[in-house]
Write an enzyme that holds these catalytic residues in place. Sequence first.
Site, mmCIF file in Angstrom:
data_model
loop_
_atom_site.group_PDB
_atom_site.id
_atom_site.type_symbol
_atom_site.label_atom_id
_atom_site.label_comp_id
_atom_site.label_asym_id
_atom_site.label_seq_id
_atom_site.Cartn_x
_atom_site.Cartn_y
_atom_site.Cartn_z
ATOM 1 N N ALA A 36 22.292 -86.909 -88.536
ATOM 2 C CA ALA A 36 21.186 -86.156 -87.957
ATOM 3 C C ALA A 36 21.583 -85.467 -86.661
ATOM 4 C CB ALA A 36 20.003 -87.091 -87.690
ATOM 5 N N CYS A 37 22.615 -85.952 -85.993
ATOM 6 C CA CYS A 37 22.945 -85.432 -84.661
ATOM 7 C C CYS A 37 24.434 -85.128 -84.590
ATOM 8 C CB CYS A 37 22.582 -86.450 -83.580
ATOM 9 S SG CYS A 37 20.841 -86.916 -83.574
ATOM 10 N N GLY A 38 24.778 -83.872 -84.728
ATOM 11 C CA GLY A 38 26.170 -83.484 -84.601
ATOM 12 C C GLY A 38 26.625 -83.615 -83.159
#
Length: 282
Positions: free
Chosen positions: A123-125
């Site tokens: 969900a969070c690069g």
Amino acid sequence: MGVVTDRRPVVRVREGARAARPDTLAVEEPLMVRLVGPAASPVGGTTPATGTSSGSEALTVTMRTPGDDFDLVAGWLVSEGAVGAPDDIVAMRLCPDEDNTVEVALARGVEPPRSRAFATTSACGVCGSDTVVEVRAGLRWPVASDPVTVGADVIASLPDLLRERQRAFDRTGGLHAAGLFTADGEPLYVREDVGRHNAVDKVVGAALRDGALPAAGTVLQVSGRASFELVQKAVRAGIPVLSAISAPSTLAVDLADECGLTLLGFVRGESMNVYTWADRVR
């Protein structure tokens, strides 16, 4: 090609009634990327070599949906600013001794990205640049001079065109998608993943491996919101237009404006918001 979906038991409750049944879920697994010396397998090959390369360095671990892993690695290297042409990657292979591991060899003189060898969520690069100024300074292909224009009717059609090609989403309801389209709305590459950043990397990586970067005159359509990281990935691939179904963030708008990217959000039906460089939208 990895396993994209799997079945799990679930108790389904509808109008007070309970029933046990299997449910189809999107697979999420880690992918380790290791930097090695030049290997025997060609960049497009998928046949695992034997043995483990000595002197390998872990670059990153990301949670992803298996499949198109070489595209994912190539696109990640583009977004990190390390590569810009197919020849920058000498070889990629599936590691035979470690599951969910891709080994990549870069051409002589290509500076590898700094190691991010810790697990990140889908969900969070993890962004390789900390500021808008740094991203703009590191662009290989400035997009501000791209003369492309796109009809508002074409933009409005892209979410449905993307949705029609989300085969795994039909079975799971749990995958993001990204698609690269021509200015006339013709699909070039469409990829799915549990991570929206990964879906974009897979699209960019496919274009890189086909020698199609910079992706001038194209539109990147994404199934979720537009974050700073997605704008960064688009401009580093030379994509001049990014269209999102949901909202952008403030930093995404700032980066798009500074780099010359046309950024659209809330593209739903015939309505849309054009946040930056609106002259490209006819």
